[in-house]
Design a protein around this motif. Structure first.
Motif, PDB file in Angstrom:
ATOM      1  N   ASN A  91       0.805  -1.220   0.000  1.00  0.00           N
ATOM      2  CA  ASN A  91       0.000   0.000   0.000  1.00  0.00           C
ATOM      3  C   ASN A  91       0.842   1.277   0.000  1.00  0.00           C
ATOM      4  O   ASN A  91       0.363   2.330  -0.412  1.00  0.00           O
ATOM      5  N   ALA A  92       2.088   1.182   0.427  1.00  0.00           N
ATOM      6  CA  ALA A  92       2.921   2.384   0.535  1.00  0.00           C
ATOM      7  C   ALA A  92       3.056   3.082  -0.811  1.00  0.00           C
ATOM      8  O   ALA A  92       3.193   2.441  -1.855  1.00  0.00           O
ATOM      9  N   GLY A  93       3.008   4.390  -0.772  1.00  0.00           N
ATOM     10  CA  GLY A  93       3.176   5.152  -2.002  1.00  0.00           C
ATOM     11  C   GLY A  93       3.442   6.611  -1.704  1.00  0.00           C
ATOM     12  O   GLY A  93       3.196   7.085  -0.586  1.00  0.00           O
ATOM     13  N   ILE A  94       3.961   7.303  -2.684  1.00  0.00           N
ATOM     14  CA  ILE A  94       4.210   8.732  -2.550  1.00  0.00           C
ATOM     15  C   ILE A  94       3.537   9.465  -3.709  1.00  0.00           C
ATOM     16  O   ILE A  94       3.329   8.901  -4.772  1.00  0.00           O
ATOM     17  N   PRO A  95       3.187  10.732  -3.500  1.00  0.00           N
ATOM     18  CA  PRO A  95       2.477  11.496  -4.528  1.00  0.00           C
ATOM     19  C   PRO A  95       3.427  12.160  -5.499  1.00  0.00           C
ATOM     20  O   PRO A  95       4.649  12.127  -5.335  1.00  0.00           O
ATOM     21  N   GLN A  96       2.845  12.767  -6.500  1.00  0.00           N
ATOM     22  CA  GLN A  96       3.579  13.649  -7.395  1.00  0.00           C
ATOM     23  C   GLN A  96       2.846  14.970  -7.454  1.00  0.00           C
ATOM     24  O   GLN A  96       1.650  15.014  -7.770  1.00  0.00           O
ATOM     25  N   GLU A  97       3.538  16.046  -7.156  1.00  0.00           N
ATOM     26  CA  GLU A  97       2.949  17.358  -7.359  1.00  0.00           C
ATOM     27  C   GLU A  97       2.649  17.533  -8.847  1.00  0.00           C
ATOM     28  O   GLU A  97       3.471  17.172  -9.696  1.00  0.00           O
ATOM     29  N   SER A  98       1.468  18.041  -9.159  1.00  0.00           N
ATOM     30  CA  SER A  98       1.095  18.220 -10.560  1.00  0.00           C
ATOM     31  C   SER A  98       2.142  19.084 -11.266  1.00  0.00           C
ATOM     32  O   SER A  98       2.339  20.245 -10.930  1.00  0.00           O
ATOM     33  N   THR A  99       2.830  18.468 -12.248  1.00  0.00           N
ATOM     34  CA  THR A  99       3.982  19.090 -12.900  1.00  0.00           C
ATOM     35  C   THR A  99       3.998  18.745 -14.381  1.00  0.00           C
ATOM     36  O   THR A  99       3.869  17.568 -14.739  1.00  0.00           O
ATOM     37  N   PRO A 100       4.189  19.710 -15.263  1.00  0.00           N
ATOM     38  CA  PRO A 100       4.337  19.391 -16.684  1.00  0.00           C
ATOM     39  C   PRO A 100       5.493  18.413 -16.894  1.00  0.00           C
ATOM     40  O   PRO A 100       6.514  18.487 -16.204  1.00  0.00           O
TER      41      PRO A 100
END
Length: 251
Positions: A91-100
């Motif tokens: 389940n572990a995960g990290i996000p990504q800031e919305s970036t082109p």
């Protein structure tokens, strides 16, 4: 949907969806290994389980799920502590800031793939021998609706979750003869502390919510309920499936 006498490892269980799932699994009778990079969060999650669930048996483990040695270690420790590993919930995960895409660094790309996708491969790699020896088990992978219907600005994240879906289907096919079921859960935007980290100039939490036909964000408990079903014997004929907990987002 009882999980009596089952042992579950849940990664990223110090907060959010993982913490809700660990608590629900304990309520359903499972022994739970709460794994998180944040050791304090893992310990707090276990303390909460012990305070709210009678006779709960849970342990906190600090680990980096992208590190093979650490993954092998927490699986071995869980088996030593509880005698088996019946459910592995990657389940572990990290996000990504919305970036082109042109502004995404290689470092960001690689880190997201390592934590969100390689970790599930490592979990399976080290857990499958134990599951095979004991005659079966369940692997659950947290993917995302972004792996089915990507959003602008989330290239690295969407690819990691699309890969998680494909890995789930591959493992389900490969491990079926060993009695190991493998399924993925695809949450829509979920009301956790991580959610705002996805936002950027072209994406807001409100914008995410507006794309969900049922008209609300998912709650961690929504994801936990799906995981509890897939981990239970009631889902004994379910493998290779991708369960969209998305309020209709992927229609």
């Amino acid at each position: 949907m009882t999980l009596d006498n089952k042992t579950a490892i849940i990664t990223g269980a110090g907060s959010g969806m993982g913490r809700a799932t660990a608590s629900l699994f304990a309520e359903r009778g499972a022994n739970v290994a709460v794994v998180d990079l944040n050791g304090d969060a893992a310990t707090e999650a276990v303390s909460n389980i012990e305070a709210t669930v009678t006779d709960a048996d849970a342990i906190a483990i600090t680990a980096d799920v992208s590190n093979s040695d650490e993954v092998a270690s927490f699986i071995q420790r869980t088996v030593k502590e509880f005698g088996s590993i019946d459910v592995l919930h990657n389940n572990a995960g990290i996000p990504q800031e919305s970036t082109p895409v042109e502004n995404v660094t290689e470092q960001t790309w690689n880190r997201i793939q390592d934590v969100n996708l390689k970790s599930a491969f490592l979990g399976a790699k080290h857990a499958v021998p134990y599951m095979r020896e004991q005659g079966g088990g369940v692997i659950l992978n947290t993917a995302s609706t972004a792996g089915i219907r990507p959003r602008t600005g989330l290239s690295a994240y969407a690819v990691s979750k699309g890969g998680m879906i494909t890995l789930t289907k591959q493992l389900a096919h490969e491990l079926a003869e060993d009695g190991i079921r493998v399924n993925a859960i695809c949450p829509v935007a979920t009301d956790t502390d991580m959610l705002p980290e996805f936002t950027g100039d072209n994406l807001s939490v409100n914008a995410m919510a507006e794309t969900i036909p049922l008209g609300r964000l998912a709650e961690p408990s929504d994801i936990a309920s799906a995981a509890a079903f897939l981990a239970s014997e009631e889902a004994s004929m379910v493998t290779g499936s991708v369960l969209e907990v998305d309020g209709g987002r992927d229609i």
